[in-house]
Design a protein around this motif. Structure first.
Motif, PDB file in Angstrom:
ATOM      1  N   SER A   1       0.770  -1.315   0.282  1.00 42.36           N
ATOM      2  CA  SER A   1       0.005   0.099  -0.048  1.00 42.36           C
ATOM      3  C   SER A   1       0.936   1.174  -0.103  1.00 42.36           C
ATOM      4  O   SER A   1       0.610   2.038  -0.746  1.00 42.36           O
ATOM      5  N   GLY A   2       1.803   1.335   0.797  1.00 40.93           N
ATOM      6  CA  GLY A   2       2.699   2.530   1.108  1.00 40.93           C
ATOM      7  C   GLY A   2       3.454   3.051  -0.313  1.00 40.93           C
ATOM      8  O   GLY A   2       3.300   3.825  -0.705  1.00 40.93           O
ATOM      9  N   LEU A   3       4.125   1.838  -0.837  1.00 40.78           N
ATOM     10  CA  LEU A   3       4.881   1.931  -2.118  1.00 40.78           C
ATOM     11  C   LEU A   3       3.841   2.324  -3.381  1.00 40.78           C
ATOM     12  O   LEU A   3       4.503   3.356  -4.138  1.00 40.78           O
ATOM     13  N   GLY A   4       2.772   1.672  -3.323  1.00 40.93           N
ATOM     14  CA  GLY A   4       1.953   2.094  -4.398  1.00 40.93           C
ATOM     15  C   GLY A   4       1.247   3.231  -4.334  1.00 40.93           C
ATOM     16  O   GLY A   4       1.336   4.068  -5.426  1.00 40.93           O
ATOM     17  N   ILE A   5       1.189   3.812  -3.019  1.00 38.57           N
ATOM     18  CA  ILE A   5       0.558   5.199  -2.835  1.00 38.57           C
ATOM     19  C   ILE A   5       1.609   6.398  -3.351  1.00 38.57           C
ATOM     20  O   ILE A   5       1.407   7.273  -4.102  1.00 38.57           O
TER      21      ILE A   5
ATOM     22  N   ALA B   1       4.151   5.577  -5.305  1.00 35.26           N
ATOM     23  CA  ALA B   1       4.428   5.476  -6.819  1.00 35.26           C
ATOM     24  C   ALA B   1       3.408   6.340  -7.531  1.00 35.26           C
ATOM     25  O   ALA B   1       3.449   6.940  -8.790  1.00 35.26           O
ATOM     26  N   SER B   2       2.249   6.116  -7.168  1.00 35.06           N
ATOM     27  CA  SER B   2       0.974   6.698  -7.866  1.00 35.06           C
ATOM     28  C   SER B   2       1.154   8.270  -7.947  1.00 35.06           C
ATOM     29  O   SER B   2       0.685   9.063  -9.077  1.00 35.06           O
ATOM     30  N   MET B   3       1.244   8.910  -6.577  1.00 34.21           N
ATOM     31  CA  MET B   3       1.355  10.201  -6.621  1.00 34.21           C
ATOM     32  C   MET B   3       2.545  10.877  -7.458  1.00 34.21           C
ATOM     33  O   MET B   3       2.435  12.024  -7.974  1.00 34.21           O
ATOM     34  N   ALA B   4       3.749  10.051  -7.541  1.00 37.75           N
ATOM     35  CA  ALA B   4       4.860  10.650  -8.393  1.00 37.75           C
ATOM     36  C   ALA B   4       4.654  10.366  -9.833  1.00 37.75           C
ATOM     37  O   ALA B   4       5.016  11.328 -10.789  1.00 37.75           O
ATOM     38  N   LEU B   5       3.376   9.534 -10.466  1.00 32.00           N
ATOM     39  CA  LEU B   5       2.930   9.640 -11.611  1.00 32.00           C
ATOM     40  C   LEU B   5       2.124  10.647 -12.131  1.00 32.00           C
ATOM     41  O   LEU B   5       2.086  10.903 -13.330  1.00 32.00           O
ATOM     42  N   ILE B   6       1.379  11.093 -11.342  1.00 30.45           N
ATOM     43  CA  ILE B   6       0.106  12.148 -11.588  1.00 30.45           C
ATOM     44  C   ILE B   6       0.637  13.264 -12.323  1.00 30.45           C
ATOM     45  O   ILE B   6       0.078  13.667 -13.438  1.00 30.45           O
TER      46      ILE B   6
ATOM     47  N   THR C   1       4.588  19.921  -8.054  1.00 24.71           N
ATOM     48  CA  THR C   1       5.561  20.083  -6.669  1.00 24.71           C
ATOM     49  C   THR C   1       5.023  19.281  -5.571  1.00 24.71           C
ATOM     50  O   THR C   1       5.751  18.499  -4.920  1.00 24.71           O
ATOM     51  N   PRO C   2       3.756  19.526  -5.005  1.00 26.75           N
ATOM     52  CA  PRO C   2       3.409  18.860  -3.678  1.00 26.75           C
ATOM     53  C   PRO C   2       3.149  17.409  -4.003  1.00 26.75           C
ATOM     54  O   PRO C   2       3.385  16.538  -3.052  1.00 26.75           O
TER      55      PRO C   2
ATOM     56  N   SER D   1       5.188  12.179  -2.409  1.00 27.49           N
ATOM     57  CA  SER D   1       5.555  10.873  -2.549  1.00 27.49           C
ATOM     58  C   SER D   1       6.817  10.433  -1.929  1.00 27.49           C
ATOM     59  O   SER D   1       7.145   9.299  -1.513  1.00 27.49           O
ATOM     60  N   LEU D   2       7.844  11.333  -1.673  1.00 30.15           N
ATOM     61  CA  LEU D   2       9.017  10.858  -0.842  1.00 30.15           C
ATOM     62  C   LEU D   2       8.702  11.062   0.619  1.00 30.15           C
ATOM     63  O   LEU D   2       9.027  10.209   1.251  1.00 30.15           O
ATOM     64  N   PHE D   3       7.933  12.078   1.012  1.00 28.82           N
ATOM     65  CA  PHE D   3       7.656  12.096   2.495  1.00 28.82           C
ATOM     66  C   PHE D   3       6.884  10.665   2.789  1.00 28.82           C
ATOM     67  O   PHE D   3       6.897  10.271   3.815  1.00 28.82           O
ATOM     68  N   GLY D   4       6.165  10.378   1.847  1.00 27.26           N
ATOM     69  CA  GLY D   4       5.386   9.114   2.234  1.00 27.26           C
ATOM     70  C   GLY D   4       6.278   7.786   2.302  1.00 27.26           C
ATOM     71  O   GLY D   4       5.965   7.036   3.259  1.00 27.26           O
ATOM     72  N   LEU D   5       7.209   7.671   1.773  1.00 22.74           N
ATOM     73  CA  LEU D   5       8.123   6.637   1.805  1.00 22.74           C
ATOM     74  C   LEU D   5       8.841   6.582   3.167  1.00 22.74           C
ATOM     75  O   LEU D   5       9.006   5.687   3.671  1.00 22.74           O
TER      76      LEU D   5
END
Length: 401
Positions: free
Chosen positions: A77-81, A83-88, A163-164, A169-173
């Motif tokens: 879940s964490g990795l997917g979240i 990665a998804s934010m980084a793709l948008i 930017t957000p 996506s980095l802070f989520g990791l």
């Protein structure tokens, strides 16, 4: 073990709920730029497709929860979240935006049906302990949302809308890594695996039928705020996105306080009084937002609504946790989340078209009317309908049903 589970749950709840509001905060900016989003109905479609995707995935998550350790599911879940934010930011068409947003919603589907049930099952012996744990995990999710609201608007205003998403996506990791570290040495294995056939899902739904109107309110109240409050403040009242994010952070901030304080207030006044007060306050606040002639009154109504809406979540979680047997709680909490998703999807979709036709304020009026109906449903119910007081023993709660 209980403390480790609650700490991990709080971190993952903060990440999951923050991720669920970061992208919707970007929608008003895209609308202003007429890039990717050109109508409010498109916001309705995005929210609807995303919520329905979450609904479909959560049934699968319940099945997976009995086959895999929860920490493995939360890692995915964490990795997917993240990665998804980084793709948008790489979306260049509305179709691509929908696809990436639906991917994000898939990975935000893991937390609510399994981790809340895990907390409940490990605290089945004490009403007070259950109330306090539910308040802490709920408040932690709100804290994540507050941080998201505080940062997204200013980051987008200072740089750009991408930017957000990259920053979070980095802070989520980081948050996900801390959550996994907290679960070291803790197993979610359960010797008993309940039947997950169609009839068991129907029985599980029947077990929480008394709380469906309240759950429906929780879903639509959250969705209408997350998806339409930023546009209301920015487009109707011309509040800059940075300041809009600040007001929404205060909205969730009041909800964080009420969430953390739920255990204390339910023990002092009883679950029924706290829950009904929340609904009354929500009705008044929604009508204030919907009919506000100037931004000061709209912001005041929004802030009050945060405190009342987010008090209902730990209320409903304790109602379900204290009335459903431990072996059925994963399915029961999946239903809670799914009903919230269904109500949010319906109201969000309808609100998009109503906003185009009648104004961006109208979703709040509609939600106020439906919340009033939920209040009328509960107002004549006896205290036993809501379970025992926080300090009451589990047997007393079950006898009430």
């Amino acid at each position: 073990m209980k403390k480790k589970i609650l700490l991990s749950a709080s971190l993952f709840h903060a990440l999951t709920d923050a991720a669920s509001v970061i992208t919707p905060m970007i929608f008003p900016i895209l609308y202003n730029q007429q890039f990717l989003i050109t109508r409010y109905s498109q916001i309705g479609l995005l929210s609807n497709f995303g919520l329905l995707m979450t609904l479909a995935v959560q049934f699968l998550v319940v099945h997976l929860s009995f086959r895999y350790e929860y920490r493995l599911l939360m890692l995915a879940s964490g990795l997917g979240i993240c990665a998804s934010m980084a793709l948008i930011p790489f979306a260049h068409t509305f179709g691509a935006l929908i696809a990436f947003f639906m991917l994000l919603r898939i990975f935000t589907s893991f937390y609510h049906p399994i981790i809340i049930a895990w907390i409940s099952k490990t605290r089945s012996g004490s009403g007070q302990e259950l109330d306090e744990a539910m308040g802490i995990q709920s408040g932690s999710g709100n804290a994540g949302v507050m941080l998201a609201f505080l940062t997204v608007g200013f980051l987008a205003q200072r740089w750009n809308w991408k930017t957000p998403l990259i920053a979070w996506s980095l802070f989520g990791l980081f948050l996900g890594a801390l959550g996994l570290l907290a679960l070291r040495g803790v197993s979610s294995r359960d010797e008993e695996r309940p039947s997950l056939n169609t009839s068991s899902w129907i029985r599980s739904l029947a077990g929480i039928k008394n709380y469906i109107p309240g759950i429906f309110f929780g879903g639509m109240g959250w969705s209408v705020t997350v998806y339409y409050a930023p546009s209301l403040l920015n487009h109707k009242f011309h509040i800059p996105m940075g300041q809009t994010g600040l007001y929404l952070a205060l909205w969730i901030g009041l909800g964080t306080i009420t969430g953390y304080g739920y255990g204390i207030w339910s023990r002092r006044f009883g679950r029924k009084a706290v829950f009904l007060t929340s609904l009354v306050g929500a009705v008044v606040s929604l009508f204030v937002i919907g009919f506000a002639p100037h931004k000061g009154l709209a912001v005041a109504g929004l802030l009050a609504f945060g405190g009342f809406l987010l008090m209902t979540y730990p209320s409903l979680h304790t109602f379900v946790g204290s009335t459903v047997l431990p072996e059925g709680q994963t399915q029961a909490f999946s239903w809670v989340s799914n009903i919230q998703l269904i109500s949010g999807a319906i109201i969000s979709l309808v609100s998009g078209f109503l906003s185009d036709a009648l104004g961006i304020h109208f979703p709040f009026i509609l939600t106020g009317i439906l919340t009033l109906a939920a209040l009328l449903f509960y107002i004549r119910r006896g205290p036993e309908f809501f379970g025992a007081k926080a300090e009451g023993p589990r047997e007393t709660v079950l006898d009430g049903f």
